[in-house]
Write a protein that holds these residues in place. Structure first.
Motif, mmCIF file in Angstrom:
data_model
loop_
_atom_site.group_PDB
_atom_site.id
_atom_site.type_symbol
_atom_site.label_atom_id
_atom_site.label_comp_id
_atom_site.label_asym_id
_atom_site.label_seq_id
_atom_site.Cartn_x
_atom_site.Cartn_y
_atom_site.Cartn_z
ATOM 1 N N ALA A 1 -8.805 36.115 5.299
ATOM 2 C CA ALA A 1 -10.089 35.563 5.714
ATOM 3 C C ALA A 1 -10.030 35.157 7.182
ATOM 4 C CB ALA A 1 -10.432 34.356 4.848
ATOM 5 N N PRO A 2 -11.164 35.170 7.898
ATOM 6 C CA PRO A 2 -11.152 34.798 9.311
ATOM 7 C C PRO A 2 -10.569 33.414 9.562
ATOM 8 C CG PRO A 2 -13.221 35.865 8.759
ATOM 9 C CD PRO A 2 -12.498 35.649 7.460
ATOM 10 N N THR A 3 -10.960 32.433 8.758
ATOM 11 C CA THR A 3 -10.392 31.091 8.868
ATOM 12 C C THR A 3 -10.198 30.512 7.471
ATOM 13 O OG1 THR A 3 -12.658 30.302 9.226
ATOM 14 C CG2 THR A 3 -11.237 30.454 11.153
ATOM 15 N N ILE B 1 -7.247 13.193 3.638
ATOM 16 C CA ILE B 1 -7.208 14.631 3.352
ATOM 17 C C ILE B 1 -6.442 15.319 4.469
ATOM 18 C CG2 ILE B 1 -8.609 16.692 2.988
ATOM 19 C CD1 ILE B 1 -10.961 14.689 2.341
ATOM 20 N N ASP B 2 -5.332 15.945 4.144
ATOM 21 C CA ASP B 2 -4.561 16.738 5.105
ATOM 22 C C ASP B 2 -5.011 18.189 5.025
ATOM 23 O OD1 ASP B 2 -3.051 14.666 6.093
ATOM 24 O OD2 ASP B 2 -1.378 14.982 4.722
ATOM 25 N N ILE B 3 -5.266 18.803 6.171
ATOM 26 C CA ILE B 3 -5.654 20.214 6.202
ATOM 27 C C ILE B 3 -4.864 20.929 7.295
ATOM 28 C CG2 ILE B 3 -7.539 21.879 6.342
ATOM 29 C CD1 ILE B 3 -9.520 19.707 5.747
ATOM 30 N N ARG B 4 -4.321 22.096 6.933
ATOM 31 C CA ARG B 4 -3.747 23.013 7.921
ATOM 32 C C ARG B 4 -4.685 24.202 8.040
ATOM 33 N NH1 ARG B 4 2.579 23.867 6.792
ATOM 34 N NH2 ARG B 4 2.224 25.427 8.418
ATOM 35 N N PHE B 5 -5.082 24.486 9.274
ATOM 36 C CA PHE B 5 -6.073 25.524 9.546
ATOM 37 C C PHE B 5 -5.382 26.787 10.038
ATOM 38 C CE2 PHE B 5 -7.901 21.354 10.553
ATOM 39 C CZ PHE B 5 -8.998 21.337 9.715
ATOM 40 N N HIS B 6 -5.790 27.924 9.469
ATOM 41 C CA HIS B 6 -5.188 29.199 9.865
ATOM 42 C C HIS B 6 -6.256 30.262 10.077
ATOM 43 C CE1 HIS B 6 -0.764 28.598 9.265
ATOM 44 N NE2 HIS B 6 -1.244 27.513 8.677
ATOM 45 N N GLU C 1 -1.728 29.506 13.123
ATOM 46 C CA GLU C 1 -2.252 28.178 12.864
ATOM 47 C C GLU C 1 -3.124 27.695 14.022
ATOM 48 O OE1 GLU C 1 0.672 25.432 11.507
ATOM 49 O OE2 GLU C 1 -0.844 24.085 10.699
ATOM 50 N N MET C 2 -4.190 26.974 13.669
ATOM 51 C CA MET C 2 -5.125 26.408 14.633
ATOM 52 C C MET C 2 -5.033 24.886 14.603
ATOM 53 S SD MET C 2 -8.338 28.731 13.383
ATOM 54 C CE MET C 2 -9.547 27.859 14.410
ATOM 55 N N ASP C 3 -5.316 24.252 15.744
ATOM 56 C CA ASP C 3 -5.297 22.792 15.793
ATOM 57 C C ASP C 3 -6.413 22.183 14.951
ATOM 58 O OD1 ASP C 3 -3.144 22.872 17.481
ATOM 59 O OD2 ASP C 3 -4.277 22.463 19.297
ATOM 60 N N MET C 4 -7.588 22.839 14.952
ATOM 61 C CA MET C 4 -8.758 22.259 14.311
ATOM 62 C C MET C 4 -9.741 23.354 13.966
ATOM 63 S SD MET C 4 -10.461 19.710 13.210
ATOM 64 C CE MET C 4 -12.127 19.292 12.776
ATOM 65 N N CYS C 5 -10.503 23.170 12.894
ATOM 66 C CA CYS C 5 -11.602 24.078 12.561
ATOM 67 C C CYS C 5 -12.682 23.256 11.864
ATOM 68 C CB CYS C 5 -11.135 25.221 11.668
ATOM 69 S SG CYS C 5 -12.443 26.424 11.331
ATOM 70 N N GLY C 6 -13.833 23.142 12.512
ATOM 71 C CA GLY C 6 -14.882 22.273 12.006
ATOM 72 C C GLY C 6 -15.502 22.737 10.711
ATOM 73 N N HIS C 7 -15.880 24.034 10.644
ATOM 74 C CA HIS C 7 -16.577 24.471 9.434
ATOM 75 C C HIS C 7 -15.645 24.504 8.233
ATOM 76 C CE1 HIS C 7 -15.039 28.357 11.000
ATOM 77 N NE2 HIS C 7 -15.083 28.775 9.758
ATOM 78 N N VAL C 8 -14.345 24.698 8.448
ATOM 79 C CA VAL C 8 -13.398 24.626 7.331
ATOM 80 C C VAL C 8 -13.253 23.179 6.852
ATOM 81 C CG1 VAL C 8 -10.982 24.938 6.665
ATOM 82 C CG2 VAL C 8 -12.168 26.734 7.947
ATOM 83 N N THR C 9 -13.262 22.224 7.780
ATOM 84 C CA THR C 9 -13.222 20.810 7.389
ATOM 85 C C THR C 9 -14.403 20.465 6.490
ATOM 86 O OG1 THR C 9 -12.050 20.142 9.401
ATOM 87 C CG2 THR C 9 -13.319 18.441 8.254
ATOM 88 N N ILE C 10 -15.613 20.855 6.915
ATOM 89 C CA ILE C 10 -16.817 20.554 6.140
ATOM 90 C C ILE C 10 -16.751 21.237 4.770
ATOM 91 C CG2 ILE C 10 -19.322 20.760 6.079
ATOM 92 C CD1 ILE C 10 -18.267 18.790 8.208
ATOM 93 N N SER D 1 -20.196 26.625 13.388
ATOM 94 C CA SER D 1 -19.040 26.144 14.142
ATOM 95 C C SER D 1 -19.212 24.679 14.497
ATOM 96 C CB SER D 1 -18.860 26.957 15.435
ATOM 97 O OG SER D 1 -18.797 28.339 15.179
ATOM 98 N N GLY D 2 -18.472 23.814 13.826
ATOM 99 C CA GLY D 2 -18.583 22.392 14.105
ATOM 100 C C GLY D 2 -17.999 22.000 15.443
#
Length: 262
Positions: free
Chosen positions: A12-14, A26-31, A36-45, A188-189
């Motif tokens: 998946a893209p993210t 809530i711990d999240i690792r974004f990929h 790996e990415m530092d942050m992803c807004g729409h994945v957080t939401i 995109s947050g």
């Protein structure tokens, strides 16, 4: 600690790998497909929405922790999910309009201004003359991947004003995310929050008498996946004291993800 990096390369893209390590944390690792990415807004939401739908969170405020640090995430009674974001820093833009115009298939006269802003990610914001110009964009994906790598740009936020007044502004946005491995995102947050912060810093939006301004962005229209992202700024003494972005979530699919050998 979660699974090793070589196990976390989804198609998946993210993607967010989520651990609820405490009732309010809530711990999240974004990929992305690149790593790996530092942050992803729409994945957080989306992650908070998934936890809500499975009964693990309810209306309230939570902490979300990732590589970019810890932010606040709020789930409201009406279903709106929003997150705090850092106020972006602006940089001198050394990129020329003609270089960008070639990448996106627009004539130079249809691009009004370029700005660089950095918060959780580094964005190049490209102001188009109109919403129609956004619809006329023709991406050169190969060239955009190379451009983002050369200039250390995570996303190109292509945007146009739709209207503004005291305490509010409306715009349309296209977010080209070649720098993190995805040609375009429908919501995109982090990009919307950084753009709203940039607009305030440059005097393009006006808070109301209470120091509040709401920026509403239409995104994903050209992809056939329209979304609405709302960014709220609270200003004190002419500076942003709080920056929050979010929206409603619509479930598209469910399934089970298997990580072999873990």
């Amino acid at each position: 600690m979660g699974p090793s990096e070589d196990r976390l390369r989804p198609g998946a893209p993210t993607t967010g790998f989520v651990w609820q390590t405490a009732p309010d944390l809530i711990d999240i690792r974004f990929h992305s497909t690149r790593g790996e990415m530092d942050m992803c807004g729409h994945v957080t939401i989306a992650a908070v929405a998934a936890l809500r739908d499975t009964g693990r969170v309810s209306v309230g405020t939570y902490r979300q922790r990732g590589l970019a640090g810890t932010i606040g995430v709020t789930l409201a009674a009406d279903g709106l999910i929003s997150m705090t974001q850092p106020v972006p820093d602006t940089e001198t833009c050394a990129i020329s309009i003609d270089e960008v115009a070639t990448l996106i298939g627009l004539s130079q006269c249809r691009i009004l201004e370029l700005n660089v802003a950095r918060a959780s990610l580094r964005h190049l914001f490209v102001e188009a003359e109109s919403v129609a110009a956004l619809g006329a964009i023709k991406r050169d994906d190969k060239a955009l991947f190379a451009f983002c790598a050369a200039h250390r740009i995570d996303t190109l936020g292509l945007w146009a004003f739709m209207g503004s007044g005291t305490g509010s502004a409306n715009l349309q946005l296209r977010d080209l995310c070649h720098g993190v491995g995805d040609p375009e995102e429908a919501a995109s947050g982090t990009t919307n929050a950084a753009l709203a912060g940039l607009l305030h810093k440059s005097g393009r939006i006006d808070p109301d008498g209470n120091g509040r301004v709401v920026v509403t962005a239409e995104q994903g229209v050209e992809m056939g996946r329209p979304s609405r992202v709302t960014t709220e700024l609270v200003c004190r003494g002419g500076a942003i004291s709080e920056l929050r972005v979010g929206g409603q979530v619509r479930k598209l699919l469910t399934g089970t993800y298997f990580l072999s050998g873990i």
